[in-house]
Write a protein that holds these residues in place. Structure first.
Motif, PDB file in Angstrom:
ATOM      1  N   ALA A  23      54.802  28.938  10.450  1.00  0.00           N
ATOM      2  CA  ALA A  23      55.459  29.321  11.702  1.00  0.00           C
ATOM      3  C   ALA A  23      54.679  30.454  12.347  1.00  0.00           C
ATOM      4  O   ALA A  23      53.907  31.157  11.692  1.00  0.00           O
ATOM      5  CB  ALA A  23      56.898  29.752  11.448  1.00  0.00           C
ATOM      6  N   ILE A  24      54.893  30.633  13.624  1.00  0.00           N
ATOM      7  CA  ILE A  24      54.341  31.771  14.360  1.00  0.00           C
ATOM      8  C   ILE A  24      55.478  32.721  14.679  1.00  0.00           C
ATOM      9  O   ILE A  24      56.553  32.298  15.116  1.00  0.00           O
ATOM     10  CB  ILE A  24      53.651  31.316  15.662  1.00  0.00           C
ATOM     11  N   LEU A  25      55.243  34.001  14.454  1.00  0.00           N
ATOM     12  CA  LEU A  25      56.226  35.035  14.778  1.00  0.00           C
ATOM     13  C   LEU A  25      55.533  36.085  15.626  1.00  0.00           C
ATOM     14  O   LEU A  25      54.562  36.707  15.186  1.00  0.00           O
ATOM     15  CB  LEU A  25      56.785  35.666  13.505  1.00  0.00           C
ATOM     16  N   SER A  26      56.010  36.279  16.856  1.00  0.00           N
ATOM     17  CA  SER A  26      55.395  37.244  17.757  1.00  0.00           C
ATOM     18  C   SER A  26      56.473  37.945  18.576  1.00  0.00           C
ATOM     19  O   SER A  26      57.649  37.574  18.536  1.00  0.00           O
ATOM     20  CB  SER A  26      54.401  36.541  18.690  1.00  0.00           C
ATOM     21  N   GLN A  27      56.051  38.962  19.306  1.00  0.00           N
ATOM     22  CA  GLN A  27      56.998  39.751  20.107  1.00  0.00           C
ATOM     23  C   GLN A  27      57.609  38.906  21.209  1.00  0.00           C
ATOM     24  O   GLN A  27      56.934  38.150  21.893  1.00  0.00           O
ATOM     25  CB  GLN A  27      56.273  40.946  20.716  1.00  0.00           C
ATOM     26  N   GLY A  28      58.923  39.031  21.361  1.00  0.00           N
ATOM     27  CA  GLY A  28      59.625  38.329  22.415  1.00  0.00           C
ATOM     28  C   GLY A  28      60.218  39.303  23.404  1.00  0.00           C
ATOM     29  O   GLY A  28      59.563  40.277  23.798  1.00  0.00           O
ATOM     30  N   ARG A  29      61.456  39.074  23.773  1.00  0.00           N
ATOM     31  CA  ARG A  29      62.108  39.942  24.753  1.00  0.00           C
ATOM     32  C   ARG A  29      62.592  41.226  24.075  1.00  0.00           C
ATOM     33  O   ARG A  29      63.199  41.193  23.021  1.00  0.00           O
ATOM     34  CB  ARG A  29      63.280  39.213  25.403  1.00  0.00           C
ATOM     35  N   GLN A  30      62.296  42.333  24.720  1.00  0.00           N
ATOM     36  CA  GLN A  30      62.648  43.639  24.182  1.00  0.00           C
ATOM     37  C   GLN A  30      63.624  44.345  25.122  1.00  0.00           C
ATOM     38  O   GLN A  30      63.547  44.182  26.346  1.00  0.00           O
ATOM     39  CB  GLN A  30      61.392  44.510  24.027  1.00  0.00           C
ATOM     40  N   PHE A  31      64.510  45.126  24.562  1.00  0.00           N
ATOM     41  CA  PHE A  31      65.383  45.948  25.382  1.00  0.00           C
ATOM     42  C   PHE A  31      64.595  47.150  25.911  1.00  0.00           C
ATOM     43  O   PHE A  31      63.649  47.609  25.264  1.00  0.00           O
ATOM     44  CB  PHE A  31      66.579  46.435  24.568  1.00  0.00           C
ATOM     45  N   PRO A  32      64.977  47.678  27.041  1.00  0.00           N
ATOM     46  CA  PRO A  32      64.308  48.885  27.546  1.00  0.00           C
ATOM     47  C   PRO A  32      64.580  50.080  26.645  1.00  0.00           C
ATOM     48  O   PRO A  32      65.415  50.020  25.732  1.00  0.00           O
ATOM     49  CB  PRO A  32      64.921  49.069  28.934  1.00  0.00           C
ATOM     50  N   ASP A  33      63.889  51.176  26.893  1.00  0.00           N
ATOM     51  CA  ASP A  33      64.035  52.378  26.063  1.00  0.00           C
ATOM     52  C   ASP A  33      65.455  52.923  26.085  1.00  0.00           C
ATOM     53  O   ASP A  33      65.848  53.661  25.174  1.00  0.00           O
ATOM     54  CB  ASP A  33      63.055  53.463  26.526  1.00  0.00           C
ATOM     55  N   SER A  34      66.215  52.583  27.113  1.00  0.00           N
ATOM     56  CA  SER A  34      67.611  53.037  27.170  1.00  0.00           C
ATOM     57  C   SER A  34      68.464  52.393  26.084  1.00  0.00           C
ATOM     58  O   SER A  34      69.578  52.844  25.815  1.00  0.00           O
ATOM     59  CB  SER A  34      68.205  52.723  28.544  1.00  0.00           C
ATOM     60  N   GLY A  35      67.920  51.340  25.444  1.00  0.00           N
ATOM     61  CA  GLY A  35      68.603  50.756  24.303  1.00  0.00           C
ATOM     62  C   GLY A  35      69.347  49.469  24.606  1.00  0.00           C
ATOM     63  O   GLY A  35      69.467  49.046  25.756  1.00  0.00           O
ATOM     64  N   ALA A  36      69.858  48.866  23.535  1.00  0.00           N
ATOM     65  CA  ALA A  36      70.617  47.628  23.645  1.00  0.00           C
ATOM     66  C   ALA A  36      72.034  47.916  24.115  1.00  0.00           C
ATOM     67  O   ALA A  36      72.542  49.031  23.945  1.00  0.00           O
ATOM     68  CB  ALA A  36      70.655  46.928  22.287  1.00  0.00           C
ATOM     69  N   PRO A  37      72.694  46.936  24.693  1.00  0.00           N
ATOM     70  CA  PRO A  37      74.116  47.122  25.032  1.00  0.00           C
ATOM     71  C   PRO A  37      74.941  47.250  23.765  1.00  0.00           C
ATOM     72  O   PRO A  37      74.521  46.832  22.681  1.00  0.00           O
ATOM     73  CB  PRO A  37      74.460  45.838  25.801  1.00  0.00           C
TER      74      PRO A  37
END
Length: 534
Positions: free
Chosen positions: A269-283
């Motif tokens: 499998a391939i594992l790479s960076q996807g969608r990231q939350f901004p520095d303000s953090g996750a909800p």
């Protein structure tokens, strides 16, 4: 060669049936037959969480519900509408194929083949790179081959829980540095019903995008499989609750291999960076409790998620699940919703009992050290009765005080054994190692955990006299006796030499004095003051 594994039709979701047998069902059957399934339960508690959240996203998309009346109508029906579910899954069936060429489920196609690694990179519990091996001894050089069913379950867990800080990508030296996935930082809390239908319903919040419920909606809110494009290495705020429930924190691609008895397998499998939350953090996740950090550093959230701790079972902090304190502690919103169903909408009487599950893991420097799935019965009266929660907190504090007294007694025991009679100085690290090697404290907490379930169920109901009697039972028969028994069980196999015998007598006497002369006496004093206040 082209392959296909349609998650809406193929069997891959592990279910426990009413007779206790296990059976794998398709996504469609697990939802349509939910009322005839005891529970969905995977060997990995992380997968168990993700399977529930996937199906909750589908239920929200199909049914809402937008208000309490709609929710109550669904509850009274006792099962989900088969036709509505089938119509929806048929419409989006092409996005639920694990090996589809254009948009494979929860994956991003088109990444370089050079990024392929062992399928173990998708599992928090498999050996890969320099990760700790928890339950598996596979090697990257000899990758395991997993079925499509298991690959799909690993895929779900990776998107929600992955903590790898280095992944394949176009960044420096062919690597990217993704943030931890959304659920990696907290303990997930779910209510468990008498069957799988009830479990899903108990965790199905009101969903009204027009009213920003349960999360603010910034754009058209839809789950990952309905979105026009697959996840990329981008920084985004979730569009809404459905986007968040199906958040693609990683770009993943599963490479199917030669079929085994007609079914393909996955080794790489391939594992790479996807969608990231901004520095303000996750909800704030509706299934997670949050507590104020007393000394928050810059850029740290003031109310971080409550986590599991490696050497402390979550039941010892369970009062935090039942009661919120403004600006100090927020219980999960799924628990708030249960409280509303009892207090405001009258769907459940307060004496109703459902299990509360707490699921999560502990990691350090992108390595998973353990995972845990705790479950305790909980009368719903705890959610609306502050005095009852106060009594529960008193019981938990009593257990902690006795545990502290037991540890001090073990420290004294080890000190007398380790130090010569005429020379009391000894390295504290030596004593600490001796104490950690004694089974007394683990035995004490393990025994109390089994009795705590009885306390939770017995404490509600009746008047103050009833609660007082239950607390007396907890103090004397559970806490005090368990602490003394744990000490005796630890020391009964010690050598019968003068030094060991002296250490046992002195330490046991100190423990008895602390337990009965201080801890229990303090409890009795508080009991009198409480009665006077009433």
């Amino acid at each position: 060669m082209s392959y296909s594994f349609d998650l809406t039709q193929e069997s891959w979701i592990p279910c426990v049936m009413p007779d206790g047998t296990s059976e794998e069902l398709s996504l469609r059957d697990a939802l349509v037959r939910a009322h005839g399934i005891r529970e969905v339960l995977d060997a990995s508690p992380l997968v168990t969480v993700c399977l529930h959240r996937l199906m909750l996203a589908i239920l929200h998309r199909v049914f809402g519900p937008a208000d309490p009346d709609e929710w109550a109508e669904m509850w009274e029906a006792g099962q989900f509408d088969e036709h509505k579910l089938t119509d929806y899954l048929d419409e989006w069936r092409h996005r639920f194929d694990l090996f589809a060429e254009e948009r494979p489920f929860y994956q991003t196609p088109g990444m370089p083949a050079a990024w392929l690694k062992s399928i173990a990179t998708l599992a928090q519990h498999l050996a890969s790179g320099n990760n700790d091996t928890l339950f598996d001894h596979s090697l990257d050089e000899e990758p395991v081959a997993v079925t499509p069913a298991r690959a799909a379950r690993l895929l779900l867990a990776t998107q929600a829980f992955n903590v790898d800080s280095i992944a394949s990508g176009e960044g420096s030296k062919g690597k990217t540095y993704p943030k931890a996935a959304p659920l990696a930082g907290g303990a997930i809390v779910m209510s468990t019903g008498h069957d799988f239908f009830e479990t899903l319903m108990l965790n199905l919040l009101l969903y009204s995008p027009d009213n920003d419920m349960p999360l603010a909606v910034l754009d058209e809110d839809n789950p990952a499989w309905e979105q026009e494009t697959a996840a990329g290495p981008e920084t985004l705020v979730p569009r809404g609750y459905l986007d968040y429930l199906t958040w693609q924190s990683r770009r993943v691609w599963l490479e199917p291999s030669k079929a085994l008895k007609g079914t393909p397998v996955v080794k790489h499998a391939i594992l790479s960076q996807g969608r990231q939350f901004p520095d303000s953090g996750a909800p704030q996740d509706p299934m997670i409790a949050y507590a104020r950090r007393t000394q928050a550093k810059p850029k740290q959230p003031a109310l971080p998620p409550v986590k599991l701790r490696q050497y402390r079972a979550f039941w010892r902090d369970s009062a935090a699940l039942f009661q919120s304190i403004p600006d100090q502690r927020h219980r999960p919103r799924t628990i708030d919703w249960l409280a509303d169903l009892v207090d405001e909408h009258g769907v459940f009487p307060p004496e109703t009992v459902y299990d509360i599950s707490v699921i999560g893991f502990c990691s350090h420097q992108a390595k998973v050290h353990f995972w845990r799935h705790e479950r305790q019965p909980a009368p719903l009266s705890y959610l609306t009765d502050a005095d009852l929660v106060g009594d529960l907190r008193r019981a938990l504090e009593l257990a902690e005080e006795a545990g502290s007294a037991l540890r001090k007694a073990l420290w004294l025991l080890a000190g007398i054994i380790a130090a010569p009679e005429e020379e009391r100085s000894v390295d504290s690290d030596v004593i600490s190692d001796m104490v950690d090697g004694y089974p007394a404290l683990p035995t004490y907490w393990a025994e109390l955990e089994t009795r705590f379930s009885n306390l939770l169920v017995q404490l509600p109901g009746g008047d103050m006299a009833h609660r007082t009697e239950v607390l007396r039972w907890w103090a004397n028969e559970c806490v005090a006796r368990t602490a003394m028994d744990a000490f005796k069980q630890t020391t009964q196999g010690f050598p019968q030499t003068p030094r060991f015998l002296r250490a046992i007598v002195v330490a046991e006497g100190r423990l008895r004095g602390q337990i009965y002369g201080k801890v229990i006496n303090k409890f009795r004093y508080e009991e009198v003051k409480h009665a006077q206040a009433e």
